[in-house]
Scaffold this motif. Structure first.
Motif, PDB file in Angstrom:
ATOM      1  N   GLY A 143      -9.158  13.415  -6.334  1.00  0.00           N
ATOM      2  CA  GLY A 143      -8.298  14.269  -5.530  1.00  0.00           C
ATOM      3  C   GLY A 143      -7.271  13.445  -4.778  1.00  0.00           C
ATOM      4  N   THR A 144      -6.480  14.132  -3.972  1.00  0.00           N
ATOM      5  CA  THR A 144      -5.429  13.497  -3.182  1.00  0.00           C
ATOM      6  C   THR A 144      -5.286  14.228  -1.857  1.00  0.00           C
ATOM      7  N   LEU A 145      -5.081  13.488  -0.788  1.00  0.00           N
ATOM      8  CA  LEU A 145      -4.752  14.092   0.500  1.00  0.00           C
ATOM      9  C   LEU A 145      -3.483  13.415   1.019  1.00  0.00           C
ATOM     10  N   THR A 146      -2.805  14.091   1.919  1.00  0.00           N
ATOM     11  CA  THR A 146      -1.557  13.556   2.467  1.00  0.00           C
ATOM     12  C   THR A 146      -1.586  13.577   3.990  1.00  0.00           C
ATOM     13  N   PHE A 147      -0.839  12.679   4.587  1.00  0.00           N
ATOM     14  CA  PHE A 147      -0.601  12.709   6.029  1.00  0.00           C
ATOM     15  C   PHE A 147       0.840  12.265   6.266  1.00  0.00           C
ATOM     16  N   ARG A 148       1.366  12.606   7.406  1.00  0.00           N
ATOM     17  CA  ARG A 148       2.758  12.262   7.728  1.00  0.00           C
ATOM     18  C   ARG A 148       2.779  11.220   8.834  1.00  0.00           C
ATOM     19  N   TYR A 149       3.572  10.176   8.610  1.00  0.00           N
ATOM     20  CA  TYR A 149       3.715   9.096   9.597  1.00  0.00           C
ATOM     21  C   TYR A 149       5.083   9.201  10.255  1.00  0.00           C
ATOM     22  N   THR A 150       5.093   9.199  11.578  1.00  0.00           N
ATOM     23  CA  THR A 150       6.352   9.330  12.320  1.00  0.00           C
ATOM     24  C   THR A 150       6.640   8.116  13.200  1.00  0.00           C
ATOM     25  N   GLY A 151       5.819   7.097  13.109  1.00  0.00           N
ATOM     26  CA  GLY A 151       6.012   5.922  13.955  1.00  0.00           C
ATOM     27  C   GLY A 151       6.986   4.922  13.345  1.00  0.00           C
ATOM     28  N   PRO A 152       7.115   3.764  13.971  1.00  0.00           N
ATOM     29  CA  PRO A 152       8.046   2.734  13.481  1.00  0.00           C
ATOM     30  C   PRO A 152       7.508   2.059  12.218  1.00  0.00           C
ATOM     31  N   ALA A 153       8.429   1.544  11.426  1.00  0.00           N
ATOM     32  CA  ALA A 153       8.039   0.810  10.225  1.00  0.00           C
ATOM     33  C   ALA A 153       7.341  -0.485  10.611  1.00  0.00           C
ATOM     34  N   THR A 154       6.371  -0.882   9.809  1.00  0.00           N
ATOM     35  CA  THR A 154       5.653  -2.135  10.060  1.00  0.00           C
ATOM     36  C   THR A 154       5.858  -3.071   8.873  1.00  0.00           C
ATOM     37  N   PRO A 155       5.966  -4.373   9.124  1.00  0.00           N
ATOM     38  CA  PRO A 155       6.243  -5.312   8.017  1.00  0.00           C
ATOM     39  C   PRO A 155       5.010  -5.563   7.166  1.00  0.00           C
ATOM     40  N   ALA A 156       5.249  -5.956   5.921  1.00  0.00           N
ATOM     41  CA  ALA A 156       4.166  -6.311   5.022  1.00  0.00           C
ATOM     42  C   ALA A 156       3.615  -7.686   5.404  1.00  0.00           C
ATOM     43  N   PRO A 157       2.328  -7.921   5.222  1.00  0.00           N
ATOM     44  CA  PRO A 157       1.751  -9.241   5.514  1.00  0.00           C
ATOM     45  C   PRO A 157       2.406 -10.320   4.669  1.00  0.00           C
ATOM     46  N   GLN A 158       2.475 -11.511   5.207  1.00  0.00           N
ATOM     47  CA  GLN A 158       3.081 -12.621   4.483  1.00  0.00           C
ATOM     48  C   GLN A 158       2.298 -12.906   3.201  1.00  0.00           C
ATOM     49  N   GLY A 159       3.022 -12.991   2.100  1.00  0.00           N
ATOM     50  CA  GLY A 159       2.391 -13.275   0.818  1.00  0.00           C
ATOM     51  C   GLY A 159       1.773 -12.071   0.127  1.00  0.00           C
ATOM     52  N   TRP A 160       1.821 -10.924   0.759  1.00  0.00           N
ATOM     53  CA  TRP A 160       1.218  -9.724   0.151  1.00  0.00           C
ATOM     54  C   TRP A 160       2.185  -9.091  -0.838  1.00  0.00           C
ATOM     55  N   SER A 161       1.675  -8.542  -1.913  1.00  0.00           N
ATOM     56  CA  SER A 161       2.498  -7.809  -2.880  1.00  0.00           C
ATOM     57  C   SER A 161       1.763  -6.525  -3.253  1.00  0.00           C
ATOM     58  N   PRO A 162       2.487  -5.461  -3.554  1.00  0.00           N
ATOM     59  CA  PRO A 162       1.841  -4.184  -3.893  1.00  0.00           C
ATOM     60  C   PRO A 162       0.910  -4.338  -5.085  1.00  0.00           C
ATOM     61  N   PRO A 163      -0.271  -3.759  -5.022  1.00  0.00           N
ATOM     62  CA  PRO A 163      -1.204  -3.872  -6.147  1.00  0.00           C
ATOM     63  C   PRO A 163      -0.687  -3.109  -7.363  1.00  0.00           C
ATOM     64  N   THR A 164      -1.073  -3.592  -8.523  1.00  0.00           N
ATOM     65  CA  THR A 164      -0.667  -2.949  -9.779  1.00  0.00           C
ATOM     66  C   THR A 164      -1.871  -2.614 -10.650  1.00  0.00           C
ATOM     67  N   ASN A 165      -3.075  -2.798 -10.124  1.00  0.00           N
ATOM     68  CA  ASN A 165      -4.278  -2.579 -10.933  1.00  0.00           C
ATOM     69  C   ASN A 165      -4.473  -1.114 -11.268  1.00  0.00           C
ATOM     70  N   GLN A 166      -5.100  -0.854 -12.396  1.00  0.00           N
ATOM     71  CA  GLN A 166      -5.457   0.484 -12.834  1.00  0.00           C
ATOM     72  C   GLN A 166      -6.967   0.679 -12.642  1.00  0.00           C
ATOM     73  N   PRO A 167      -7.472   1.918 -12.721  1.00  0.00           N
ATOM     74  CA  PRO A 167      -8.916   2.143 -12.570  1.00  0.00           C
ATOM     75  C   PRO A 167      -9.728   1.390 -13.614  1.00  0.00           C
ATOM     76  N   ASP A 168     -10.957   1.071 -13.253  1.00  0.00           N
ATOM     77  CA  ASP A 168     -11.873   0.398 -14.156  1.00  0.00           C
ATOM     78  C   ASP A 168     -12.072   1.254 -15.420  1.00  0.00           C
TER      79      ASP A 168
END
Length: 640
Positions: A143-168
């Motif tokens: 399933g999927t759920l949603t929420f809305r964020y209205t706060g300030p943008a936060t930076p990504a951690p140093q060296g972090w990259s978006p995951p690209t893995n698929q389900p097992d």
């Protein structure tokens, strides 16, 4: 034939009403180990930075479960997950287990969390959290759920990259084997709760199996019983009711000698039973011809007169006198028995048969909160190839239950067949393409529900995934659909009919997608499938696509049209009831996935929820309307 007495008519009407009432009650649906609550809650607004999302299930999720968090721009911002510490649920949740043919409730008051880390929050807007797991009884939990964020943008951690893995792959295989997303039991069907342990999930009942169809034998028994009863009713009708009522002569009955085989006298107050297919007679002391059929254990037939007491030693619960039958003539008795038999067969066959729909062997389950409201508003994908995401309106699809998420690969399904009048045409020629949707009665279906402003949508795609067209045929009174069709290039094409047929009862709706091949003869040169790109051009518009399609997991795809050279978004108009429509076709077998949109724009974009049926290449066709003209942007989805 004499008119039926009022009491008999009331009896028959009552039986029919009871049958309708029983059949109208939906069976509990299968949903075990499902999402009970979350932090943030579904639809909540988050005003400050968020480091994790907690999803609380009614049992501990599988170790190879899969979670994603998608930001407003379509990129993933999740950074792994862990099991959390159990905690009490805000509201108890009730799950239903199929035990020995009955749904038994069990209540859960403890949630078992999966804690999904949020790497950063790149922008304000709607975030979606998707999950895929397998419950202890083998059912997929997605399933999927949603929420809305209205706060300030936060930076990504140093060296972090978006995951690209698929389900097992093992997780996908387990989910595909069952093929049915979690569902919520209608609150009207919820019986009284039966509390269970609040500290751990209740073990499934003995005999539970991971294989589907565990009670299939019960289903077949039900339908076999229904068939036997119907045949028996017809035999009674044809034989003049001899199984039910027989006039006897008092002189013959009174003179009947004792039956040494049964050790029972043959006097005027005795009962004579014969084997199946013989005449069953019962004579009163007065020699009256009216008799009352009853049944006993072991399937034998016994009859006794009205106002008579049961034979000595008979069990009261096994003697069921049919008083009304004694007052009827043979014709009316036959009518009453036939009607009653049909009602009994309908109840028995349908009731037993649909046990297979409600759960697995020894342990199907369904989930509702103890208070009666749905356990969660988790988003569910339909199982007939039509996808439904957050905010989708009241139209749902339940046909092709248990099928893959891609349809349209067959010309027949669920008793309906797509029958084209012609299967080829010359290149560049416009023809009147005609077809019918034929049911099992070999008659053309003529009753269709209106879905997205049309009773039927016809999609045309070349086997090389080029030549897309979205057409709307019109139907003649005889059920023949027709529409002008022009195909410029030689080659093979697939023509899909996407529709929802209305059943004979006038209320049941069955959505289907049927497909048939069509040929344009000539020298064929396939068009190469373009490389996957997030941008496409449709007339004077540039359309960006955002999102990360994932196998087996519902994820959002966002489309933003704008005029070339202008940063402002195009002024979209509603087309077929929505701001856009997306059709996805899989390369190879041309499996069809019709993805339904959110009814409103989300952060200025047209949003769809896609569950990719498998890895592979797909072609996506996005239809939208500006200034009264429909445009189509095409994309390649390369899902590994």
């Amino acid at each position: 034939m004499r008119p039926l007495p009022m009491s008999t008519r009331r009896l028959l009407l009552g039986m029919v009403a009871a049958a309708v009432a029983v059949l109208a009650v939906p069976p509990p649906a299968a949903a075990h180990g499902t999402l009970a609550m979350s932090t943030p809650a579904e639809g909540a607004t988050v005003t400050g930075p968020l480091s994790a999302v907690e999803l609380y299930f009614t049992e501990r999720v599988a170790s190879h479960a899969y979670f994603t968090i998608i930001a407003p721009g379509g990129g993933r911002v999740d950074s792994g997950w862990t099991h959390g510490s159990p905690k009490p649920l805000d509201k108890p949740v009730r799950e239903y287990f199929l035990v020995e043919g009955k749904f038994e409730p069990r209540e859960y008051t403890t949630g078992f969390p999966a804690v999904v880390t949020v790497a950063h929050l790149p922008a304000a807007g709607q975030y979606s959290v998707s999950y895929l797991s397998v419950a202890s009884d083998g059912d997929p939990v997605r399933g999927t759920l949603t929420f809305r964020y209205t706060g300030p943008a936060t930076p990504a951690p140093q060296g972090w990259s978006p995951p690209t893995n698929q389900p097992d792959p093992a997780l996908l295989a387990a989910a595909d084997r069952h093929g049915t997303p979690d569902q919520v039991l209608p609150t009207s069907a919820a019986p009284a709760p039966a509390p269970a342990s609040a500290e751990a999930p209740v073990a499934a009942p003995p005999g539970e199996s991971d294989e589907t169809g565990g009670v299939g034998w019960v289903a077949w028994t039900g339908w076999a019983f229904a068939f036997v009863v119907v045949v028996a009713g017809l035999v009674v009708w044809r034989t003049g009711g001899r199984f039910a009522v027989a006039k006897t002569r008092s002189s013959r009955s009174a003179a009947r000698p004792a039956d040494p085989r049964r050790g029972r006298p043959g006097g005027p107050n005795s009962t004579t039973r014969h084997g199946t297919g013989s005449r069953a007679r019962k004579t009163t002391a007065a020699g009256a011809g009216a008799v009352i059929p009853t049944t006993r254990g072991g399937g034998r037939v016994a009859v006794r007169p009205v106002n008579d007491t049961p034979p000595a030693g008979a069990e009261a619960e096994n003697v069921v006198p049919t008083v009304a039958a004694a007052r009827l003539g043979p014709s009316n008795t036959r009518l009453a028995l036939l009607a009653g038999g049909l009602v009994v067969s309908l109840l028995a066959g349908f009731g037993l048969g649909r046990l297979d729909d409600g759960g697995r062997a020894g342990g199907g389950s369904a989930t509702v909160p103890a208070g009666g409201a749905p356990a969660s508003d988790a988003r569910r994908s339909a199982v007939d190839g039509h996808q439904h995401g957050p905010g989708t309106g009241p139209h749902t699809h339940t046909g092709d239950a248990g099928a893959a998420l891609a349809t349209g690969t067959t010309v027949s399904a669920n008793g309906y067949t797509l029958q084209p009048v012609r299967r080829d045409q010359r290149p560049g020629q416009t023809v009147d393409y005609a077809f019918r949707i034929v049911g099992t009665d070999r008659q053309a279906a003529t009753r269709f529900a209106t879905v997205h402003d049309r009773p039927l949508h016809m999609i045309v795609v070349g086997r090389d995934l080029s030549g897309y067209q979205h057409l709307h045929p019109t139907m003649a009174a005889d059920g023949t659909w027709s529409v002008p069709l022009r195909l410029a290039r030689p080659g093979g094409y697939r023509i899909y009919a996407d529709f929802t047929v209305i059943g004979a009862d006038g209320t049941t709706q069955l959505p289907l997608v049927l497909g048939v091949d069509h040929v344009v003869p000539g020298a064929y040169t396939p068009v190469p499938v373009p490389a996957a790109q997030p941008q496409a051009t449709a007339g004077p518009f540039a359309v960006s696509m955002e999102g990360t399609p994932t196998v087996g997991v519902m994820t959002p795809l966002l489309f933003r049209p704008s005029r070339d050279g202008m940063p402002a978004a195009a002024q979209l108009e509603r087309y077929l009831g929505a701001y856009g429509h997306l059709i996805v076709v899989r390369e190879g077998d041309l499996g069809y996935v019709h993805v339904h949109p959110e009814p409103e724009l989300v952060d200025g974009a047209v949003t769809f929820w896609l569950t990719a049926p498998s890895a592979g290449r797909y072609r996506a066709y996005f239809d939208f309307q500006v200034a009264g003209r429909v445009q189509t942007a095409e994309y390649t989805l390369d899902i590994s």
